[in-house]
Scaffold this active site. Structure first.
Site, PDB file in Angstrom:
ATOM      1  N   GLY B 844     -17.050 -49.936 -21.782  1.00 12.73           N
ATOM      2  CA  GLY B 844     -17.236 -51.049 -20.847  1.00 12.73           C
ATOM      3  C   GLY B 844     -17.473 -50.653 -19.412  1.00 12.73           C
ATOM      4  CD  GLU B 845     -13.144 -49.518 -16.746  1.00 16.10           C
ATOM      5  OE1 GLU B 845     -12.561 -48.907 -17.655  1.00 16.10           O
ATOM      6  OE2 GLU B 845     -12.649 -49.729 -15.647  1.00 16.10           O
TER       7      GLU B 845
END
Lengths: 121, 885
Positions: B844-845
């Protein structure tokens, strides 16, 4: 992390302490709760109790400590006060008086239930 | 007042309305058609409220009902239902165009209006038609794909059944429709402001108009005289600690003696209507004694500067990182670069305002305070609120959440709503405007970084130093964590033998920093990856070759000194190489004239699961032999519902319809940590895998996998799975110690055009190669990468939050269809990780960490101008061009 000197910037991890208890390295958070419930033993509970002024854990206290642990490993969270009351049949005031620092900071800590995990570890 | 007759979703209705009543409020408040959303404070900036009026896509927040006599209105609820969806809704779900879902109803209605007029639009026509609809999650690519697929459905060229994954192909590495996607596409998923609570009062908050001041007095008497106002409350009315505790206990829920930042909360006003509550808030008088204002770390660290917090010096934290003899290594290096970089304060920019509702369930001392808010760690936030409010008997529930990107690691509106519900013993709604939401939320920390990077004559990195100062803003929230994450990942994908870095954290009177996608690595990676390109240039080595040459290899250590066992980074460099060669050739043709084209790359290896991380998940066999998963794994749009469902179906060989998730309330779920740090797939998925393996082993012993069979065999039907990462932390003096349990690697390439006359930069395309381990849901992986790169480009070129001045999506410069660019996600490499969830990690990051430096390196490649301070606005590009001449 040492917060005793408020004139200097802090260093290190903000939410992690390591102590040797009963010959083992055990990690605690900054509020002195175990980081992992699996690190708990009755011996650890006894040492933490003594440190908080409770010379000996009595039968009622053990019953609550074991209930807290059983609940935690079944549901994956600490019980609410209403759930403890329903199990042990004591009033909230009686429960609070049973442990130094009450239920949350007393009983839950002695039972080795960790604080909910945060972004700070 | 005026009587109006109009048709809504095929039914004719009459309303008597005033001249200012807008269609959005009529739909949501009077008809409870809450599919249309509100984000931009009714300025017509976001398109989340789009409905169709007389066959045209219309922003219902700007449309006066009084002007709609005889009109025909269609809302998303009139299009289809989860049981009988419209083909456009099917197309959005099957294309992976639904993440958080907050923009989705508006997007779908704009799509319908377009396809009704133009059944086969091309990309540019789609971009034009949907230009007024904002999305923070997707990077718009899958939305454009969805519009095209919807067109094919409507033209009869294909059907949902032909697109839907074949059940025979199993459930792993398959993009099954997300469990929550269809209810979001049909507008029936309830976000906090959609929840109907009988008799709920509305809240307005009195916020500080000063940046730094003592509170001399608060006079609420005039507010309480305003009709409709039920009452006011201040800090003295809160029974608990009144502190929102994160790392430090430094943030008051309501300020009592002092304000430290513009917008700090001082008093709560509750009233029958929002207008009355706002009028009440405006009538509260606060007498301030102004204090010196420090809006930069330099001002806050100056001799004699007053403390922001009495308990802590303004320079509140510092952490060195020292490995080897950097001084000697720098002295012996054949090439060195030294430069100073900075990144801006930025807003995470979820579309949904910080809405929250709260009420008491039951009466007296046994009443349960129910808080429904956007938290990504409901158990932690409940514990914080219990102490702050002095009320133990609580339940925290998470509704659907309109994106968060780190912002909900902190408590925002929930403390206010919970305090008011307790104090007034009435249900309350706190639905702040987007402007107020910006004031009350934490932001991405700004960094200033002095960087030194050396290499030997063979182009091998020798030493690195990054002396960086992080502006904490007014409250700690997660400042120290951001510093530690930055240090733990600040050597990126490279092996650098010597490190000499220092991180410092400084309180100011600016907006507080907090978690923001990546949280630390995006800032330090901008500096490192810019310096890597500068050093490659100095050595005359191609940037890709230079990165490949310096890749860490298994057995070598990252900057914390931790030795790494797996590091599949060189392989993704090779994966992107042909695309890089193609892009360089194409860019070479654009060197004449004012428009220059350039190619830039940047890379990162993002840590997954910090030392000491832990997760627990319970699974229970149901009476119908299905399985319910219990875990507080928040899903504000990433697709955690897909991950939990598909892992369970895969490991137990169940149809996905027989997997149920209970993830959204503190009563029923396990406490399993935040949906942050890209940890949910690796940690929570890993604990789920562990639980399911226990259940499978018991089924094997029972010789039966049914509920009845397990009961007859005396086997439990509930199992608790765990995943633990060994404890440890960085040494306070050296910054040496263990690192993350695994890493996800990526390299990104930006292709940009720079107008050397105006300084404007246009991103043409982003390409990314990743190795996240085995992929569970390819479409969700792509969706995260595409959305992350869109955020990364915004961070690189446009976005900057100025506290008090950035008030809406226009002043924030929110990415739009107009700024969207071509994106290619290369087929990932899938190296199984030693302790990964079915071998996998999380992504996600890291999706946005490499983007900004790739864009900045591309600008340099295009026109020779290097940008050191984000964002790279046209003015900065022109100044850099002028400085280079």
């Amino acid at each position: 992390m040492d917060e005793s000197d408020d004139s200097k910037p802090l260093s290190g991890h903000p939410n992690r302490k390591v102590r040797v208890i009963a010959g083992r390295e055990i990690y605690f958070d900054k509020e002195d709760f175990l980081k992992k419930a699996e690190d708990w033993t009755e011996e650890v509970a006894g040492i933490l109790a003594a440190e908080s002024g409770l010379e000996e854990i009595n039968e009622t206290q053990w019953r609550i400590i074991h209930f807290l642990r059983k609940f935690y490993f079944h549901y994956g969270r600490a019980p609410m006060n209403r759930e403890i009351k329903a199990e042990v049949g004591l009033s909230f005031m009686e429960l609070e008086a049973l442990f130094p620092s009450g239920i949350r900071r007393g009983a839950r800590r002695l039972a080795g239930l960790p604080n909910p995990k945060t972004c700070s570890g | 007042m005026k009587k109006i007759k109009l048709k809504i979703n095929g039914r004719t209705k009459q309303f008597v309305v005033g001249p200012d009543r807008v269609l959005l409020d009529l739909l949501r408040d009077d008809l409870h058609l809450t599919g249309a959303k509100q984000s931009c404070d009714r300025k017509g900036q976001c398109g989340a409220c789009t409905v169709i009026v007389n066959n045209k896509a219309t922003r219902s927040c700007l449309t006066k009902v009084a002007d709609l006599e005889g009109a025909e209105v269609i809302t998303v609820e009139g299009l289809g239902t989860p049981d009988n969806p419209h083909l456009i809704q099917e197309a959005y779900v099957l294309s992976g165009a639904v993440q958080c879902g907050y923009c989705t109803p508006g997007m779908i209605m704009a799509t319908k209006a377009l396809l009704d007029q133009n059944p086969d639009p091309d990309t540019e026509e789609i971009k034009k038609a949907l230009a007024r609809n904002l999305c923070r999650c997707t990077g718009y690519k899958k939305i454009i794909d969805a519009v095209k697929l919807a067109g094919r459905f409507l033209r009869g060229e294909t059907s949902p059944d032909q697109i839907r994954p074949d059940p025979a192909k199993g459930v792993m590495h398959v993009s099954l429709p997300r469990p929550s996607a269809m209810i979001k596409a049909c507008g029936t998923a309830e976000f906090a402001a959609d929840i109907k609570i009988q008799g709920a009062l509305e809240i307005a908050v009195v916020r500080s108009t000063e940046h730094h001041a003592n509170i001399k007095s608060i006079d609420t008497s005039e507010a309480e005289k305003i009709p409709g106002v039920i009452g006011t409350m201040t800090a003295k009315d809160i029974k608990g600690t009144n502190r929102l505790k994160f790392i430090f206990n430094d943030q008051p829920l309501l300020c009592d003696t002092k304000v430290r930042c513009l917008g700090d909360p001082i008093a709560i006003v509750v009233a029958e209507t929002l207008e009355q509550a706002k009028a009440g808030a405006a009538a509260v008088k606060v007498d301030y004694e102004p204090l010196p204002v420090m809006m930069t770390p330099a001002e806050a660290m100056a001799d004699g500067a007053v403390r922001v917090h009495d308990e802590f010096p303004n320079l509140c934290y510092q952490q060195p990182q020292v490995n080897g003899d950097a001084k000697k290594a720098f002295a012996e290096s054949a090439a060195l670069v030294e430069a100073e970089f900075s990144t801006q304060l930025n807003h995470q920019a979820p579309l949904e305002p910080e809405a929250c509702v709260a009420y008491l369930e039951g009466e007296g001392e046994d009443a349960v305070l129910v808080v429904i808010g956007r938290s990504i760690m409901i158990h932690t936030h409940m514990a914080t609120l219990q102490e702050a409010l002095g009320w133990e008997n609580m339940r925290y529930e998470e509704p659907f959440s309109g994106g968060q990107f780190g912002i909900k690691a902190a408590i925002t509106s929930e403390g206010i709503a919970g305090a008011a519900a307790l104090h007034f013993k009435r249900p309350v709604r706190y639905i702040p405007s987007i402007h107020e939401s910006m004031l009350l939320t934490s932001k991405r920390h700004p960094f200033t970084m002095k960087v030194k990077l050396g290499a030997d004559k063979d182009g091998k990195l020798t030493a690195y130093g990054n002396d960086f100062i992080v502006e904490n803003g007014a409250y700690m929230i997660l400042g120290i964590v951001v510093i530690l994450r930055a240090l733990e990942m600040h050597s990126g994908p490279y092996y650098i033998p010597s490190i000499d870095s220092l991180a410092r954290l400084v309180y100011t009177n600016n907006a507080a920093g907090g978690a923001a996608r990546g949280a630390g690595p995006p800032q330090v990676t901008f500096a490192l990856e810019s310096a890597v390109d500068m050093l490659a240039d100095k050595l005359g080595i191609d940037p890709l070759e230079f990165r490949l040459k310096n890749s860490l290899m298994p057995g070598q250590s990252v900057s914390t000194g931790a030795v790494i066992e797996q590091w599949p980074f060189p392989e993704i460099c090779e994966l992107i190489r042909p695309h890089y060669e193609r892009a360089k050739k194409e860019a070479a043709a654009f060197k004449d004239g004012p428009i220059k084209r350039g190619v830039g790359i940047a890379a990162h290896s993002f840590g997954i699961a910090e030392p000491g991380d832990k997760a627990q998940v319970a699974v229970e066999l149901d009476l119908d032999d299905g399985v319910t998963v219990y875990a507080a794994a928040a899903d504000p749009g990433e697709g955690n519902d897909s991950m939990l469902t598909q892992i369970t179906a895969h490991l137990l060989d169940l149809p996905v319809e027989k997997v149920r998730l209970v993830t959204r309330n503190t009563d029923q779920t396990t406490e399993t940590g935040p949906a942050a740090g890209s940890r949910i797939t690796y940690m929570v998925g890993g604990a789920l895998q562990n639980a399911l393996e226990q259940m499978k082993a018991a089924m094997k012993e029972a010789g039966d996998s049914t509920y009845e069979g397990m009961k007859k065999a005396g086997k439990p039907t509930r199992y608790m799975g765990t995943k633990n990462v060994p404890e440890g932390g960085l040494d306070p003096k050296t910054g040496q110690g263990p690192t993350f349990d695994s890493q996800v690697h990526n390299i990104q390439m930006a292709e940009v055009e720079v107008n050397t006359e105006t300084g404007e930069v246009r991103v043409i395309k982003m390409t990314t190669a990743v190795d996240p381990g085995p992929v569970i849901h390819p479409q969700n992986l792509e969706g995260q990468l595409e959305g992350g790169m869109d955020q990364g480009v915004g961070y690189a070129l446009r976005e900057e939050y100025i506290h008090g001045k950035t008030k809406d999506w226009v002043t924030f410069k929110f990415p739009t269809m107009k700024t969207a660019f071509d994106i290619e996600v290369l087929t990932p490499r899938e190296t199984p990780r030693a302790r990964g969830t079915l071998g996998g990690t999380g992504i996600g990051e890291m999706t946005m960490v490499s983007t900004a430096p790739a864009v900045i390196n591309a600008i340099k490649n295009a026109c020779g101008a290097r940008i050191f301070n984000l964002p790279a606005t046209p003015e900065k590009v022109l100044a850099a061009l002028a400085a280079g001449k």
